[in-house]
Write an enzyme that holds these catalytic residues in place. Structure first.
Site, PDB file in Angstrom:
ATOM      1  N   ASP A   1      50.764  34.908  44.898  1.00  0.00           N
ATOM      2  CA  ASP A   1      50.430  35.314  43.527  1.00  0.00           C
ATOM      3  C   ASP A   1      48.944  35.640  43.402  1.00  0.00           C
ATOM      4  OD1 ASP A   1      50.914  35.558  40.614  1.00  0.00           O
ATOM      5  OD2 ASP A   1      49.460  33.912  40.594  1.00  0.00           O
ATOM      6  N   PRO A   2      48.608  36.821  42.865  1.00  0.00           N
ATOM      7  CA  PRO A   2      47.202  37.217  42.766  1.00  0.00           C
ATOM      8  C   PRO A   2      46.378  36.310  41.859  1.00  0.00           C
ATOM      9  CG  PRO A   2      48.636  38.783  41.625  1.00  0.00           C
ATOM     10  CD  PRO A   2      49.524  37.876  42.403  1.00  0.00           C
ATOM     11  N   GLY A   3      46.988  35.848  40.758  1.00  0.00           N
ATOM     12  CA  GLY A   3      46.252  34.978  39.839  1.00  0.00           C
ATOM     13  C   GLY A   3      45.897  33.657  40.519  1.00  0.00           C
TER      14      GLY A   3
ATOM     15  N   HIS B   1      53.888  80.029  32.946  1.00  0.00           N
ATOM     16  CA  HIS B   1      55.205  80.244  33.538  1.00  0.00           C
ATOM     17  C   HIS B   1      55.247  79.787  34.983  1.00  0.00           C
ATOM     18  CE1 HIS B   1      55.140  82.968  30.069  1.00  0.00           C
ATOM     19  NE2 HIS B   1      56.368  82.527  29.946  1.00  0.00           N
TER      20      HIS B   1
ATOM     21  N   THR C   1      46.576  39.155  30.931  1.00  0.00           N
ATOM     22  CA  THR C   1      47.048  37.790  30.771  1.00  0.00           C
ATOM     23  C   THR C   1      45.928  36.825  31.123  1.00  0.00           C
ATOM     24  OG1 THR C   1      49.252  38.499  31.374  1.00  0.00           O
ATOM     25  CG2 THR C   1      48.796  36.155  31.582  1.00  0.00           C
ATOM     26  N   SER C   2      45.137  37.190  32.128  1.00  0.00           N
ATOM     27  CA  SER C   2      44.100  36.282  32.617  1.00  0.00           C
ATOM     28  C   SER C   2      43.046  35.983  31.562  1.00  0.00           C
ATOM     29  CB  SER C   2      43.387  36.889  33.816  1.00  0.00           C
ATOM     30  OG  SER C   2      44.310  37.304  34.754  1.00  0.00           O
TER      31      SER C   2
ATOM     32  N   GLY D   1      48.336  45.815  39.132  1.00  0.00           N
ATOM     33  CA  GLY D   1      47.167  46.250  39.904  1.00  0.00           C
ATOM     34  C   GLY D   1      45.833  46.105  39.209  1.00  0.00           C
ATOM     35  N   ASP D   2      45.822  45.484  38.016  1.00  0.00           N
ATOM     36  CA  ASP D   2      44.560  45.462  37.266  1.00  0.00           C
ATOM     37  C   ASP D   2      43.773  44.166  37.407  1.00  0.00           C
ATOM     38  OD1 ASP D   2      46.270  43.817  35.912  1.00  0.00           O
ATOM     39  OD2 ASP D   2      45.675  44.491  33.926  1.00  0.00           O
TER      40      ASP D   2
HETATM   41  P1  ADP Z   1      48.657  41.206  33.409  1.00  0.00           P
HETATM   42  O1  ADP Z   1      48.206  42.409  34.140  1.00  0.00           O
HETATM   43  O2  ADP Z   1      50.089  40.858  33.691  1.00  0.00           O
HETATM   44  O3  ADP Z   1      48.389  41.210  31.949  1.00  0.00           O
HETATM   45  P2  ADP Z   1      46.598  39.823  34.912  1.00  0.00           P
HETATM   46  O4  ADP Z   1      46.600  40.883  35.944  1.00  0.00           O
HETATM   47  O5  ADP Z   1      45.375  39.622  34.104  1.00  0.00           O
HETATM   48  O6  ADP Z   1      47.848  39.945  33.958  1.00  0.00           O
HETATM   49  O7  ADP Z   1      46.924  38.430  35.585  1.00  0.00           O
HETATM   50  C1  ADP Z   1      48.043  38.260  36.430  1.00  0.00           C
HETATM   51  C2  ADP Z   1      48.144  36.808  36.793  1.00  0.00           C
HETATM   52  O8  ADP Z   1      48.268  36.020  35.619  1.00  0.00           O
HETATM   53  C3  ADP Z   1      49.364  36.502  37.602  1.00  0.00           C
HETATM   54  O9  ADP Z   1      49.140  36.750  38.964  1.00  0.00           O
HETATM   55  C4  ADP Z   1      49.588  35.025  37.308  1.00  0.00           C
HETATM   56  O10 ADP Z   1      48.855  34.209  38.199  1.00  0.00           O
HETATM   57  C5  ADP Z   1      48.953  34.830  35.958  1.00  0.00           C
HETATM   58  N1  ADP Z   1      49.953  34.555  34.939  1.00  0.00           N
HETATM   59  C6  ADP Z   1      50.862  35.382  34.439  1.00  0.00           C
HETATM   60  N2  ADP Z   1      51.583  34.783  33.478  1.00  0.00           N
HETATM   61  C7  ADP Z   1      51.102  33.531  33.358  1.00  0.00           C
HETATM   62  C8  ADP Z   1      51.430  32.385  32.533  1.00  0.00           C
HETATM   63  N3  ADP Z   1      52.385  32.470  31.614  1.00  0.00           N
HETATM   64  N4  ADP Z   1      50.708  31.268  32.690  1.00  0.00           N
HETATM   65  C9  ADP Z   1      49.729  31.200  33.611  1.00  0.00           C
HETATM   66  N5  ADP Z   1      49.385  32.234  34.404  1.00  0.00           N
HETATM   67  C10 ADP Z   1      50.056  33.385  34.289  1.00  0.00           C
HETATM   68 MG    MG Z   2      47.815  42.549  36.237  1.00  0.00          MG
END
Ligand code: ADP
Ligand code: MG
Length: 569
Positions: A545-547, A219, A436-437, A392-393
């Site tokens: 861009d982090p990627g 509670h 995505t990476s 952030g991953d």
């Molecule tokens: P998420 O957390 O979105 O799954 P990551 O953190 O592993 O992806 O990677 C993010 C990076 O992936 C972005 O900063 C960008 O540079 C790259 N990225 C995102 N989409 C694409 C795409 N369609 N083609 C190439 N690079 C991409």
């Molecule tokens: Mg990410």
């Protein structure tokens, strides 16, 4: 305090409306705060009716336990306030059968009085009514005059009593069965954050960032002690030790265990806690035959959990095993006997090229190692950048991959040529990098395996890099200007390609590294068109861009390693 409500006074009423409109199994009794089984009128008069309830704020308790195998009705009071005598009496009149009624009440003064008086009044009208009080809170023990509170263990009482009522027990039999069960039933709760009542401007108590409350009720009240935050394993250890001590469980006994979320705790944490609680029960040599984790008896939005353990004597086993059909209690087939893991199919291996030979891979491996180390070092920067525009991953994701590659370096060095080395590297990256990476890098590296066709020369590698880039663009669909890794990778690969002949490799890589760095800087001006950054719309502008940054880190490491190595020679 933000809540998705209309007005605090309407919360319970509108909750019941939503619940019953969205259920094929539940109905509301007239305009009352009483939830009953749909098709209630068909129920046999030979079965004792089970009614529970209490203040609201503990959802899914108690309305979520109305249905075959558990309750016949739940009477709901305002948030954290007992229902009225009249509402309980109405429920008994409407739902009570010729066989009688059992009221299941949590041990709070308000509930005892309102349910108790309703029971007395119903008896004067000719109803057979028994009442059981659930008092499972181990934090209070048996010392105080008010007695233990009734908390999450009440849900297991619903289960036991529900099954016994279905099989035809009388009110008196049910009462003694429940008393027997509750004498071996104990719960202890830990709170990480207090809850707020709808309409209140602040929560019941405040905790520092590293503090927790131990032994609290449901509670919003504080617990009996406060401590410094512990790991899940230590919470489980402390909880199980207190429960064992409280009810004197002894080695070899069968127990039921319920890890219960208090409303503001993610299921993933409940899973972690359950895992640790099971380890602890095992250490005490208690056999956890019946197991649940989830949100069963909450305290609005309180962050935290409770652990319930109940002694399961032989005659309770069929009652726990009987199926139920209620919204909030999962159907398990008990006892849980199956192994929690099953073996995976054998892992795939690298599809090696036909070429045999013993290329010296030490230089290549040295470069890959340097790239991995650079990515590990860059983790905080990449994490921070991805926090701004993504989730952030990225830093951790690439770091995990780099560590995996370093750990499996021996597998890479087992290969006999650079093409197979790249195929193996692609597999390692695919297994360890997510998001995505992961797939983008994995396919990009697979493109580098085309060095087999182009030859492992500076020119050949530049051509292979162009294939890697093409792979990434094909899979991800990104072009320069979309604000992704391609913005750094394409200029770098073009620099390699344009300088593919007659340029020393050190110069070639330095030019590429500069091009990648410029590519990253240019992304600050762009609005992301792909990836998570695109979800921010115009707000992604102004952030690099982090990627793309990760690509620049990779090329910088390559250039530095080659040039550092050369200058040392
Ligand atoms: P998420 O957390 O979105 O799954 P990551 O953190 O592993 O992806 O990677 C993010 C990076 O992936 C972005 O900063 C960008 O540079 C790259 N990225 C995102 N989409 C694409 C795409 N369609 N083609 C190439 N690079 C991409
Ligand atoms: Mg990410």
């Amino acid at each position: 305090m933000k809540k998705i409500i209309n007005a605090p006074v309407d919360v319970v009423d509108q909750y019941i409306s939503g619940l019953t409109k969205g259920s094929d199994r539940l109905q509301r009794l007239a305009e009352k705060p009483i939830v009953v089984r749909a098709q209630e009128h068909q129920k046999p008069q030979s079965k004792v009716a089970l009614i529970s309830g209490g203040g609201s704020g503990h959802e899914p308790a108690h309305a979520g336990y109305v249905g075959p195998g558990m309750l016949d009705a739940a009477v709901l009071g305002p948030v954290f306030t007992s229902p009225s005598v009249d509402d309980v009496l109405t429920a008994i009149r409407a739902i009570g059968t010729e066989a009688g009624t059992l009221l299941i009440v949590k041990n709070y003064t308000g509930d005892r009085l309102n349910f108790g008086l309703a029971a007395e009044l119903a008896k004067t009208e000719g109803h057979t009514v028994e009442m059981v009080i659930v008092a499972d809170d181990a934090a209070l023990g048996d010392g105080s005059r008010a007695g233990r509170r009734g908390i999450a263990g009440t849900v297991l009482v619903h289960k036991i009593a529900g099954a016994a009522a279905e099989r035809g027990d009388t009110p008196a039999q049910l009462r003694s069965l429940v008393d027997d069960f509750t004498s071996g039933l104990a719960t202890v709760g830990v709170g990480l954050e207090a809850c707020t009542i709808p309409g209140a401007t602040e929560s019941g108590f405040k905790l520092g960032p590293e503090e927790f409350e131990w032994g609290l009720g449901i509670h919003g009240e504080a617990g009996h002690s406060r401590g410094t935050m512990l790991t899940a394993a230590r919470i489980a250890e402390k909880a199980v030790a207190e429960l064992v001590e409280d009810r004197g469980f002894s080695a070899g006994e069968h127990v039921a265990v319920m890890v219960n979320g208090l409303g503001g705790t993610p299921e993933i944490e409940l899973g972690v806690l359950l895992n640790d609680v099971l380890t602890e029960l095992d250490r005490h040599r208690l056999s956890a035959t019946y197991v649940w984790a989830g949100n069963f008896m909450t305290s609005l939005d309180m962050a935290g959990a409770s652990v319930t353990v109940a002694r399961v004597a032989e005659h309770f086993r069929p009652l726990l095993e009987d199926p139920v059909n209620v919204p909030a209690f999962p159907v398990h087939s008990f006892p849980l006997v199956q192994e929690p893991t099953r073996p995976a199919p054998p892992a795939e291996s690298v599809a090696r090229s036909d070429r045999t030979g013993d290329e010296d891979l030490s230089g290549l491996h040295h470069l890959v190692t340097a790239v991995c180390e650079a990515l590990i070092d860059a983790e905080p920067v990449l994490s921070e950048m991805d926090r701004r525009v993504g989730d952030g991953d990225l830093g951790l994701n690439l770091r995990r991959g780099a560590e995996h590659v370093l750990q499996h370096g021996h597998e890479l060095l087992r290969e006999s040529n650079s093409a197979d080395y790249m195929k193996c590297l692609s597999l390692l990256v695919r297994r360890s990098v997510g998001g995505t990476s992961g797939p983008l890098y994995s396919l990009g590296i697979l493109g580098l395996a085309s060095v087999e066709a182009h030859g492992a020369s500076t020119t050949g590698w530049a051509q292979a890099a162009a294939e890697g880039l093409a792979n990434i663009k094909r899979l991800g669909g990104a072009e320069v200007g979309d604000c992704t890794m391609v913005d750094a990778l394409q200029p770098a690969v073009e620099a390699l390609y344009n300088n593919r002949s007659d340029t020393p490799i050190g110069t070639q890589l330095s030019t590429a590294a500069h091009a990648a760095r410029k590519g990253v800087d240019d992304t600050a001006e762009l609005q992301a068109a792909l990836g998570r950054g695109s979800y921010l719309g115009a707000r992604s502008t102004g952030h690099r861009d982090p990627g793309a940054e990760a690509v620049a880190v990779i090329f910088a490491a390559l250039a530095e390693t080659v040039n550092g190595g050369l200058s040392r020679e």
